[in-house]
Design a protein around this motif. Structure first.
Motif, PDB file in Angstrom:
ATOM      1  N   TYR E  31       0.682  -1.220   0.053  1.00  0.00           N
ATOM      2  CA  TYR E  31       0.049  -0.052   0.055  1.00  0.00           C
ATOM      3  C   TYR E  31       1.027   1.225  -0.078  1.00  0.00           C
ATOM      4  O   TYR E  31       1.445   1.447   1.074  1.00  0.00           O
ATOM      5  N   PHE E  34       3.815   0.966   2.157  1.00  0.00           N
ATOM      6  CA  PHE E  34       3.917  -0.130   3.079  1.00  0.00           C
ATOM      7  C   PHE E  34       3.711  -1.234   2.687  1.00  0.00           C
ATOM      8  O   PHE E  34       3.074  -1.792   1.873  1.00  0.00           O
ATOM      9  N   PRO E  55      -2.807 -11.825  14.390  1.00  0.00           N
ATOM     10  CA  PRO E  55      -3.100 -10.377  15.113  1.00  0.00           C
ATOM     11  C   PRO E  55      -3.788  -9.515  13.938  1.00  0.00           C
ATOM     12  O   PRO E  55      -3.571  -9.532  12.758  1.00  0.00           O
ATOM     13  N   SER E  56      -4.508  -8.338  14.640  1.00  0.00           N
ATOM     14  CA  SER E  56      -4.893  -7.371  13.738  1.00  0.00           C
ATOM     15  C   SER E  56      -3.918  -6.512  12.587  1.00  0.00           C
ATOM     16  O   SER E  56      -2.708  -6.459  13.299  1.00  0.00           O
ATOM     17  N   GLY E  57      -4.229  -6.352  11.468  1.00  0.00           N
ATOM     18  CA  GLY E  57      -3.416  -5.666  10.765  1.00  0.00           C
ATOM     19  C   GLY E  57      -2.261  -6.549  10.123  1.00  0.00           C
ATOM     20  O   GLY E  57      -1.302  -6.074   9.677  1.00  0.00           O
ATOM     21  N   SER E  58      -2.402  -7.955  10.229  1.00  0.00           N
ATOM     22  CA  SER E  58      -1.505  -8.916   9.929  1.00  0.00           C
ATOM     23  C   SER E  58      -1.659  -9.015   8.308  1.00  0.00           C
ATOM     24  O   SER E  58      -0.817  -9.878   7.784  1.00  0.00           O
ATOM     25  N   GLY E  59      -2.460  -8.540   7.688  1.00  0.00           N
ATOM     26  CA  GLY E  59      -2.840  -8.755   6.397  1.00  0.00           C
ATOM     27  C   GLY E  59      -3.673  -9.867   5.993  1.00  0.00           C
ATOM     28  O   GLY E  59      -3.825 -10.067   4.566  1.00  0.00           O
ATOM     29  N   LYS E  60      -4.451 -10.287   6.932  1.00  0.00           N
ATOM     30  CA  LYS E  60      -5.477 -11.403   6.264  1.00  0.00           C
ATOM     31  C   LYS E  60      -6.580 -11.096   5.468  1.00  0.00           C
ATOM     32  O   LYS E  60      -6.668 -11.489   4.467  1.00  0.00           O
ATOM     33  N   SER E  61      -7.193 -10.105   6.007  1.00  0.00           N
ATOM     34  CA  SER E  61      -8.024  -9.580   4.929  1.00  0.00           C
ATOM     35  C   SER E  61      -7.476  -9.218   3.545  1.00  0.00           C
ATOM     36  O   SER E  61      -8.089  -9.439   2.621  1.00  0.00           O
ATOM     37  N   THR E  62      -6.526  -8.563   3.664  1.00  0.00           N
ATOM     38  CA  THR E  62      -5.780  -8.114   2.295  1.00  0.00           C
ATOM     39  C   THR E  62      -5.551  -9.486   1.523  1.00  0.00           C
ATOM     40  O   THR E  62      -5.747  -9.271   0.222  1.00  0.00           O
ATOM     41  N   GLU E 182     -13.814 -12.637   8.677  1.00  0.00           N
ATOM     42  CA  GLU E 182     -14.526 -12.793   9.955  1.00  0.00           C
ATOM     43  C   GLU E 182     -15.919 -12.674   9.499  1.00  0.00           C
ATOM     44  O   GLU E 182     -16.673 -11.518  10.161  1.00  0.00           O
TER      45      GLU E 182
HETATM   46  N1  LIG Z   1      -6.574   1.024   1.885  1.00  0.00           N
HETATM   47  C1  LIG Z   1      -5.268   0.737   2.554  1.00  0.00           C
HETATM   48  N2  LIG Z   1      -4.187   1.558   2.299  1.00  0.00           N
HETATM   49  C2  LIG Z   1      -3.084   1.394   3.389  1.00  0.00           C
HETATM   50  N3  LIG Z   1      -3.151   0.787   3.973  1.00  0.00           N
HETATM   51  C3  LIG Z   1      -3.913  -0.354   4.111  1.00  0.00           C
HETATM   52  C4  LIG Z   1      -5.236  -0.394   3.483  1.00  0.00           C
HETATM   53  N4  LIG Z   1      -5.999  -1.383   3.898  1.00  0.00           N
HETATM   54  C5  LIG Z   1      -5.057  -2.008   4.951  1.00  0.00           C
HETATM   55  N5  LIG Z   1      -4.033  -1.158   5.116  1.00  0.00           N
HETATM   56  C6  LIG Z   1      -2.997  -1.552   6.033  1.00  0.00           C
HETATM   57  O1  LIG Z   1      -2.583  -3.012   5.974  1.00  0.00           O
HETATM   58  C7  LIG Z   1      -2.573  -3.865   6.984  1.00  0.00           C
HETATM   59  C8  LIG Z   1      -3.246  -5.108   6.856  1.00  0.00           C
HETATM   60  O2  LIG Z   1      -4.595  -4.938   6.875  1.00  0.00           O
HETATM   61  P1  LIG Z   1      -5.736  -5.890   6.733  1.00  0.00           P
HETATM   62  O3  LIG Z   1      -7.123  -5.580   7.058  1.00  0.00           O
HETATM   63  O4  LIG Z   1      -5.471  -6.971   5.780  1.00  0.00           O
HETATM   64  O5  LIG Z   1      -5.420  -6.557   8.222  1.00  0.00           O
HETATM   65  P2  LIG Z   1      -6.100  -7.902   8.951  1.00  0.00           P
HETATM   66  O6  LIG Z   1      -5.204  -8.856   9.086  1.00  0.00           O
HETATM   67  O7  LIG Z   1      -7.368  -8.290   8.290  1.00  0.00           O
HETATM   68  O8  LIG Z   1      -6.438  -7.203  10.341  1.00  0.00           O
HETATM   69  P3  LIG Z   1      -8.053  -7.090  11.331  1.00  0.00           P
HETATM   70  O9  LIG Z   1      -7.837  -8.615  11.906  1.00  0.00           O
HETATM   71  O10 LIG Z   1      -7.958  -5.855  11.953  1.00  0.00           O
HETATM   72  O11 LIG Z   1      -8.929  -7.262  10.212  1.00  0.00           O
HETATM   73  C9  LIG Z   1      -2.752  -2.846   8.186  1.00  0.00           C
HETATM   74  O12 LIG Z   1      -1.869  -2.501   8.731  1.00  0.00           O
HETATM   75  C10 LIG Z   1      -3.536  -1.945   7.681  1.00  0.00           C
HETATM   76  O13 LIG Z   1      -3.342  -0.684   8.170  1.00  0.00           O
END
Ligand SMILES: Nc1ncnc2c1ncn2[C@@H]1O[C@H](COP(=O)(O)OP(=O)(O)OP(=O)(O)O)[C@@H](O)[C@H]1O
Ligand SMILES: Nc1ncnc2c1ncn2[C@@H]1O[C@H](COP(=O)(O)OP(=O)(O)OP(=O)(O)O)[C@@H](O)[C@H]1O
Ligand SMILES: NC(=O)CC[C@H](N)C(=O)O
Ligand SMILES: [Mg+2]
Ligand SMILES: [Mg+2]
Lengths: 406, 262, 319, 438, 262
Positions: E31, E34, E55-62, E182
């Motif tokens: 991103y 990042f 953990p939160s923010g680890s990139g699972k959703s992504t 989730e």
């Molecule tokens: N559109 C975006 N632009 C910049 N950074 C992003 C964007 N979307 C997500 N991120 C960052 O990418 C990282 C991974 O996000 P992601 O949503 O995949 O985490 P996650 O593992 O699903 O967390 P959660 O359990 O909180 O949903 C996070 O640090 C988030 O801040």
């Protein structure tokens, strides 16, 4: 588990990618849009050039510096019929700005009063304001302008009605204001020797008010004491100025309008076209502003005032410290776009013969010089600049008051 | 939320004095034709912690809102701290500055920082210098455990933090009585704990409190009296133990069976 | 011009003619909404010449301030709208005035009870003036030269001017004397108003077309001249058809298309002038019908008499 | 703990009944006290407004209701009034009666053809109703679809072939899109459809039409020039066309402005800001006087059409901003869900995004419509003979010289009714939609 | 929530085939500056049920959003069902219609009824006649046990019901792979059960599933593989039993201690 499947080979660039590949697709669309845009622009420009050539004309702004040869009745800057067209346009622009500015002020006053009264617990007054709002905003502003003008010029007495042994009309306010069907004559100040000092003192007292308010605020923060600001401000505003005025032997006199010849002479004349335009625009826009103010205040939840009451704040302080600061954020952006509308609507001066920018640059000048393309373009450009100026003001305000949220 | 109450509560300071803080006698209130509050009689002594319960629409909110005159009553008397509530503005001002109130939806002022929220009323009502007001505010913000949020705006805080700011804001006026109207019902379970903790601390310090709540755990452990209202009337009041274990009235039994059952 | 106006007009089937929105006698809608008047007759004459049908006109009412723009941008094919022929309008604004159908001058009208009898007494007066006219410019000059001041009340149109003047929003109404007469004639109480004796300018009024299409200019010019010449030769709507059978006056013969190919030279039918005269009538007829002494407007021929009668109306020969 | 004297335990033996509120708490007395006379300030306000209302009514009512409804001139009207009341301080509504046709149809509209406008008006209502109220049978939408062509034919006259040919362009475009849609993406399909329609309208259609006109002049109505339209009729024509056209254009502009294609976005922003920055009147002047400069020499372009185009462009810029607000209010999840289901951009917009965004923007959209309808009065300034022009002409006519109020009140009333109805409708719709899905 | 899992699960149908459903190799995503996903390698066979935790923010959703191209990856390859995800729109359309997705906040279309929500995509994307699409929709609505809600609007349903509609909506496209992000975390405990039950049923039928969740009970009983992500990387993957009882990496241990502890 099996091993990876064969991956498709990279085949290099294919034409179909222009449509199906998201990366190229956006470029394709943009290129098409750009081409279409340029094509249309080129088409228009080319047509214009041929058409002008056929007429034997060319774009030339030199006419702006030729004498205008016509008179303008309301001039905020020096102008006569030997001045240039550019100056005539300036006079017109100033007239536009004048009526827009005064309109914004009156519309705000009317709108705020009506908006607040519409929320009043008084059933009668709130209904009355509803009637005002619904009447004004559902009828085109041109009709208001024309009707106001018609009423002003047909219902008010002519100057000659003030004449004779038993005049059928008389002046107002101890013979200082004459309301006629051509305009309203009000006294104008006459700046005698020494008046500079009076003005100076007045400006100084404005400064003093500012200083006093700062002092009062500091003092309040330091000691918690609240001074009766309003009355003190009022005193600072008037007392020194009046004192100097009388000490210097009343250097500023009043030039009262008096009937002389065909018309009233002396004083300042507020011409009916301007009055009609000003009043109609203000009351029309005021109706919209009233709605904006009302919904702005309603947007602040009842909880806010209850919380303030529960803390012991009085209703007036609650309004000033809690409700208004929040309501303003909601109110100001649409308010400014109303100002914008009012400014643009001032071009309806056309309906009453008020000599604004449209009437000078886009009217008489255009007609006398035959430079319709130049005049129109210039006029649109000026309006555009004024509008952008106003709306950028709004954007700055919006940024500065945005509520902080997480 | 039951966690919140599970710690040992120090009830030693929670003494109740003889002094009367609030006295409501034969109070009646109507909304138009609708008789909301019927013949309310209630005496609250200084230091009492009263929980008010009852079904929705029974007039709980209305009653406590009458105490600081957010609503007007039409019959009977309310005397707060020796001052009778009439339509006399001076009395109202006086009472309001002695009675703090916490709303269900916090009602913080979103355009002011947390600190400004807390200093606004002391400065403008009590006419305390800014410096001093800020000190007091920081004191109470520390008490509710969020001094570090002082310069943020309410929109940036979580619900539980907001409610604690709301409590701190009331406390800054140094009220002698605190009214709570369902202070936790807009909150998530974790946040409820934060807020109840704060309220328990207040109780421990001997604040006179009236609290509309359905947190029965809280009622059981903190309140010295539980009042049950229905249809605009006080149907039953008693010590918490008695109230929960041995309700007298049928209405109360029914109500308790419902809220404890689920 | 690559597409000649005449061709475009023929293709379209109607003539677009810019007229005054409402000056009684010169151009104004009648009770049925049809435009009639002295200026309108020029439009009708041109239409009759081109199509043989004087009704094939689409009238575009234009205020003074927009008429040249409308003409230049092609909004109308010609203007017949009491427009003064001036140097700058001809040369700088790129118009071609094809002739004069009314010799006029600027006058002043005031209410009788104002007690004014000369324009020189008007210092300080409020004057209603149509914007974008020569009269606006003349007024500025006149007052400046005579060291008088005045308060202009600019109005957009003739009707508006009339409303303002009647309502007393101005003391004086100034415009072409002919229009003043027309205006006065439409008042409820014409006797209450006087036209002052001063005529402060020359206002030769005539039809005009755009620069650059001489053929089209000729069509309009000679349509007007045909009406003028016809009066001179005594050709009227009543006798034109009869005379078209042939006379011993070669000028009339050429005019009516009996001799020569004048029509064809213009790119028109040879009966073009005959059509004008049968459908519209000659200059004098049009004058008498619309603004002459027996109409409410009541104008005398004066300067607008034929040159043979001591006036200025003079058509070049049809030869 | 509380060993104090307060008898804590208390149980109510019997429940109290509702009691009537004390006097002064209910009824007229209370209402008056609370709404009119609470506090000296309110009382003062009440008295002032009563006085204002009284003097307004006293001035207006007798004037309006004592008026004369039939007379041929102001003179006659005044005579009648003098006979009736002894003075002339009364309305002279007769002017409306006498000049009705001029106000409604304009000065130039041939009176033998009035019936056409009547039919067009009735059909208009039939065409609008199914759009306004979805309780009506959906089949009625066919009237809506056909109406624009019918109206053009009814108002401007000529044979039926012109409108039919234009309609055919739409049909062809639709067919092309169906045909192309099988194999191509919908963006491209749209382009093809537009191209087909344009080719038909500009190259094939006109000759076919003129051929048919000669061979088979079906249903020929007397042709009426745009210049001949006027009065209320022209108002409705411009208003309704503008309203119908500005919504789709506004949507496209809003999408363009929201798009992340830089060039498209820049063009849209530029257009919107330009249009919103200049007064409508200057645009109308451009349309009526300057447009021919921008078109190929010799182009003829109907004035009414030009005005409709300008008014439409003007309000579509405002519309775009309103819709942009609605788009911004939609949660991102809706876009994502549509994507995840495999809907492409246009389908997602059409099926998911727009229905919701438009719903959110209803108040703004209707306000823009109201603004547009009110703005139709401005055509007066470019020489179209609308109601204002009629009023001016009537006032200049010697028979009615001196009349003001009656005309403007009447015209104002017409606008008021239309605009007020629109705003009420939008409020009703908003309420309905709010409760619909909950 | 553990209730949800307590019933005996029939794992007999949950066979995993050899066929590869998803293959991600060396995938990287940024991103801006990042680096969210770092060098992801993952092969999912048809019929696999994979739970992704971290953990939160680890990139699972992504990561799972990359699989149906709601996000674009910048390096490496993703091949779904034999089709590589490139910026080619045709491929994207194809993959999206084979991959169903359920969001945390359901994202139902509020202006359409439940039935319309379910038939929309089949009709417009698959071009299935309305009649047939409605039959399929009713079939799946029955499967998620809410056929009676078909004509209501989403706003009238509870969260759990909404999430089940969202699942049914995806299923109507007859996807071969389901992605869940989730799906239960926006729900109340009771509702979680309803949704998990539905997902278990799907699993039993052999659907290939990738599920981001912290419902460890679900993971334990349904998944055949658990993937643990941290800082955009796959840190550990294993069979559920092994993963929970015998985590190898320190990060995983720490994480498991937290989520199992509370
Ligand atoms: N559109 C975006 N632009 C910049 N950074 C992003 C964007 N979307 C997500 N991120 C960052 O990418 C990282 C991974 O996000 P992601 O949503 O995949 O985490 P996650 O593992 O699903 O967390 P959660 O359990 O909180 O949903 C996070 O640090 C988030 O801040
Ligand atoms: N402003 C008002 N006008 C009319 N009736 C009202 C008003 N405010 C409250 N009521 C009515 O008075 C009754 C008591 O309301 P109140 O808010 O005190 O109930 P409550 O016990 O606080 O209920 P809840 O637990 O739902 O908050 C209710 O029936 C309510 O409908
Ligand atoms: N009043 C007019 O419209 C015309 C005035 C004058 N003859 C001119 O041409 O300018
Ligand atoms: Mg309550
Ligand atoms: Mg996530």
């Amino acid at each position: 588990m099996t091993t990876a499947i064969d991956t498709p080979q990279d085949q290099g660039f294919r034409l179909s990618q222009l449509i199906y590949d998201t990366r190229y697709r956006s470029i394709t669309i943009q290129v098409i849009a750009m081409l279409a845009f340029m094509f249309i622009a080129a088409f228009l420009v080319r047509n214009t050039i041929t058409n002008l050539a056929n007429l034997g004309k060319e774009i030339d702004f030199g006419f702006l510096f030729n004498p205008a040869n016509y008179d303008i009745n309301q001039r905020l800057i020096e102008y006569d019929s030997t001045s240039t067209n550019l100056r005539a346009a300036m006079v017109g622009l100033l007239n536009t700005l004048l009526v827009a500015f005064m309109g914004c002020i009156l519309a705000t006053v009317v709108g705020v009063v009506a908006g607040v009264l519409r929320l009043s617990k008084n059933w009668l007054i709130s209904k009355l304001m509803t009637v005002y709002v619904e009447t004004f905003r559902n009828i085109p502003v041109v009709i208001w302008i024309i009707a106001t003008m018609a009423v002003l010029s047909e219902a008010l007495p002519q100057p000659r009605a003030f004449r004779g042994e038993t005049p059928s009309a008389s002046m107002w306010l101890w013979d200082s204001v004459a309301v006629t069907n051509r305009g309203t004559y009000i006294p104008a100040p006459v700046w005698g020797p020494g008046s500079v000092f009076v003005v100076l003192v007045f400006l100084l007292s404005l400064l003093a008010i500012w200083a006093f308010n700062r002092y009062a605020h500091r003092r309040f923060e330091a000691t918690g004491q609240i001074l009766p600001k309003f009355w003190i401000n009022l005193a600072i505003l008037f007392v020194p100025t009046l004192l100097v005025f009388f000490l210097l032997g009343r250097p500023i006199g009043l030039d009262l309008p008096a009937l002389k010849g065909f018309n009233f002479q002396g004083g300042t004349m507020l011409r009916n076209p301007m009055l009609a335009l000003w009043l109609a625009l203000s009351f029309y826009t005021g109706a919209f502003i009233a709605e904006i103010v009302r919904s702005g205040i309603l947007a602040i939840s009842k909880g806010q005032s209850e919380a303030a009451f529960a803390l012991g704040l009085r209703p007036s302080r609650t309004m000033n410290l809690v409700i208004l600061p929040q309501a303003l954020r909601v109110i100001i952006p649409p308010l400014i776009s109303q100002f914008l509308n009012l400014t643009k609507n001032s071009s309806l001066a056309l309906a009453v013969g008020y000599q604004d920018l449209r009437a000078t640059l886009g009217g008489t000048t255009m007609n006398n010089t035959g430079r319709e393309l130049e005049c129109m373009l210039l006029m649109m450009l000026i309006y555009l600049v004024v509008s952008l100026f106003i709306s950028s003001g709004m954007n700055i305000y919006n940024k500065s008051v945005k509520l902080k949220e997480r | 939320m039951s966690q919140a109450i599970e710690r040992e509560i120090d009830r030693s300071h929670m003494t109740v004095s003889d002094e009367v803080a609030i006295q409501i006698s034969n109070m009646n209130k109507w909304y138009g034709e609708f008789h909301v509050l019927r013949d309310i009689n209630l005496t609250v002594n200084r230091g009492e912690r009263i929980v008010i319960a009852g079904p929705s629409g029974s007039g709980k909110s209305t009653m406590i809102r009458c105490i600081n005159r957010l609503e007007e009553h039409q019959q009977g008397k309310i005397i707060v701290d020796g001052t009778e509530l009439t339509s006399d503005l001076k009395n109202i001002d006086k009472i309001r500055s002695e009675v703090g109130m916490c709303f269900q939806h916090f009602n913080l002022f979103p355009h002011l920082t947390i600190l400004e929220n807390c200093t606004l009323a002391p400065m403008w009502v009590r006419k305390i210098p800014k410096r001093e007001a800020e000190e007091t505010a920081m004191h109470f913000l520390e008490k509710v455990k969020i001094p570090d949020q002082a310069h943020k705006y309410p929109g940036m805080l979580s619900g539980g933090q907001q409610q604690r700011v709301a409590i701190a804001r009331s406390l800054c006026m140094k009220p002698r009585i605190m009214l709570f109207d369902e202070p936790t019902s807009a909150l998530d379970p974790e946040m409820i704990k934060e807020v109840l903790d704060t309220m328990i601390e207040l109780a421990e310090e001997g604040m006179t409190m009236l609290c509309v709540t359905h947190e029965m755990g809280f009622a059981r452990q903190v309140a010295n009296r539980v009042i049950f209202m229905d249809q605009g009337q006080i149907v039953e009041q008693n010590e918490p133990e008695e109230f929960f274990n041995n309700p007298k009235s049928e209405r109360t039994k029914l109500f308790l069976s419902q809220i404890l059952g689920h | 011009q690559d597409s000649s106006t005449l061709a475009a007009v023929k293709e379209r089937g109607v003539l677009k003619c810019g007229v005054n929105p409402g000056t009684p006698g010169f151009a104004a809608p009648d009770a049925s909404g049809k435009f009639v008047g002295f200026d309108v007759d020029v439009c009708r004459a041109v239409a009759a010449a081109i199509f043989g049908d004087s009704e094939a006109v689409e009238y575009t009412p234009l205020t003074s301030a927009v008429r040249f723009t409308a003409l230049a941008s092609g909004e109308v094919d010609m203007l017949a709208r009491n427009t003064t022929w001036t140097f700058s309008r001809d040369v700088d604004l790129k118009n071609t005035f094809v002739g004069v159908n009314y010799y006029d001058g600027q006058g002043f009208m005031v209410p009788k009870d104002l007690g004014v009898s000369s324009a020189k007494e008007l210092s300080g007066a409020t004057v209603c003036i149509e914007t974008g006219t020569t009269t606006e410019l003349n007024l500025a000059d006149y007052f400046r030269v005579n060291n008088m001041d005045y308060e202009p009340v600019p109005v957009e149109s003739f009707t508006e001017a009339q409303n303002q003047f009647l309502a007393g929003a101005c003391d004086v109404y100034t415009t072409d004397a002919s229009a003043l007469a027309a205006s006065r004639a439409s008042f409820e109480n014409p006797e209450g108003y006087v036209v002052l004796p001063e005529i402060i300018s020359k206002e030769p009024l005539g039809p005009l077309v755009r620069h650059g299409d001489d053929n089209w200019g000729d069509v309009v010019r000679w349509s007007l001249n045909a009406m003028i010449a016809a009066e001179e030769y005594g050709v009227t709507s009543a006798n034109a058809a009869e005379l078209a059978k042939g006379t011993d006056n070669p000028e009339i013969n050429r005019l009516l298309g009996v001799e020569g190919e004048l029509g064809a030279m213009l790119g028109l039918d040879n009966a073009w002038a005959l059509n004008i005269l049968t459908q519209v009538g000659n200059y004098g007829e049009s004058f008498e019908k619309n603004i002459g002494e027996n109409t409410p407007v009541g104008l005398a021929r004066g300067l607008n008499a034929q040159w043979t009668e001591g006036g200025l109306i003079y058509s070049p020969p049809f030869r | 703990m509380s060993s104090q004297n307060t008898p804590l335990a208390y149980v109510r033996k019997e429940m109290l009944e509702q009691q009537p509120a004390p006097r002064g708490q209910v009824g007229v007395a209370k209402w008056m006290r609370e709404n009119l006379f609470s506090g000296w300030f309110n009382t003062a306000l009440t008295l002032v407004s009563i006085y204002v209302i009284y003097s307004l009514l006293k001035a207006v009512l007798p004037w309006a209701f004592g008026g004369v409804w039939t007379a041929d001139s102001l003179q006659e009207c005044r005579t009648i009034l003098n006979d009736l009341h002894g003075n002339t301080h009364y309305a002279c509504w007769a002017v409306i009666n006498e000049r009705w046709n001029q106000i409604v149809y304009g000065t130039f509209f041939p009176s033998s053809e009035y019936w056409r406008t009547h039919i067009a008006f009735v059909l208009l209502i039939l065409a609008i109703l199914p759009v306004l109220f979805d309780a009506l049978p959906r089949k009625m939408l066919w009237i809506t679809a056909v109406y624009p062509f019918l109206m053009v034919w009814l108002i401007w006259g000529g044979t039926i072939w012109g409108p039919v040919s234009v309609a055919l362009g739409f049909v062809l475009a639709y067919m092309a899109s169906q045909f192309a849609g099988r194999s191509l993406g919908s963006g491209l399909t749209g382009l093809i459809a537009v191209a087909v329609a344009l080719i038909w309208w500009f190259f094939i259609g006109p000759s076919v039409t003129s051929g048919l006109n000669k061979v088979l002049p079906l249903l020929h109505l007397q042709e009426i020039q745009s210049r001949e339209l006027g009065g209320f009729v022209i108002c409705v024509i411009i208003g309704v066309s503008g309203i119908a056209l500005s919504l789709p254009i506004g949507i496209v502009l809003a999408l363009g402005r929201q798009s992340d294609l830089l060039i498209v976005k820049t063009i849209c922003v530029g257009f919107i800001e330009f249009i919103r920055g200049v007064p409508l009147i200057t645009l109308l002047f451009t349309a009526s006087l300057l447009l021919n400069y921008f078109l190929p020499p010799g182009t003829e372009f109907d004035l009414t059409l030009r005005v409709i185009v300008m008014v439409t462009l003007f309000s579509s810029a405002y519309m775009a901003e309103v819709i942009r607000g609605g788009l911004a209010a939609l949660p991102k999840g809706q876009y994502e869900a549509a994507d995840a289901l495999g809907l492409d951009y246009w389908k997602a917009q059409r099926l998911i995004i727009m229905p919701q965004a438009l719903k959110i923007s209803i108040p703004g959209i209707v306000n823009t419509f109201i603004g547009l309808f009110k703005d139709t009065t401005l055509v007066f300034f470019i020489g179209i003979f609308d109601m204002l022009a009629a009023a001016q002409a009537i006032r200049a006519n010697s028979a009615w010289n001196g009349i003001t109020w009656e005309l403007y009140i009447f015209i104002g009333l017409i606008f008021w009714i239309c605009c007020f109805a629109m705003s009420r409708y939008s409020q009703w719709l908003e309420r309905k939609l709010r409760t619909d899905h909950r």
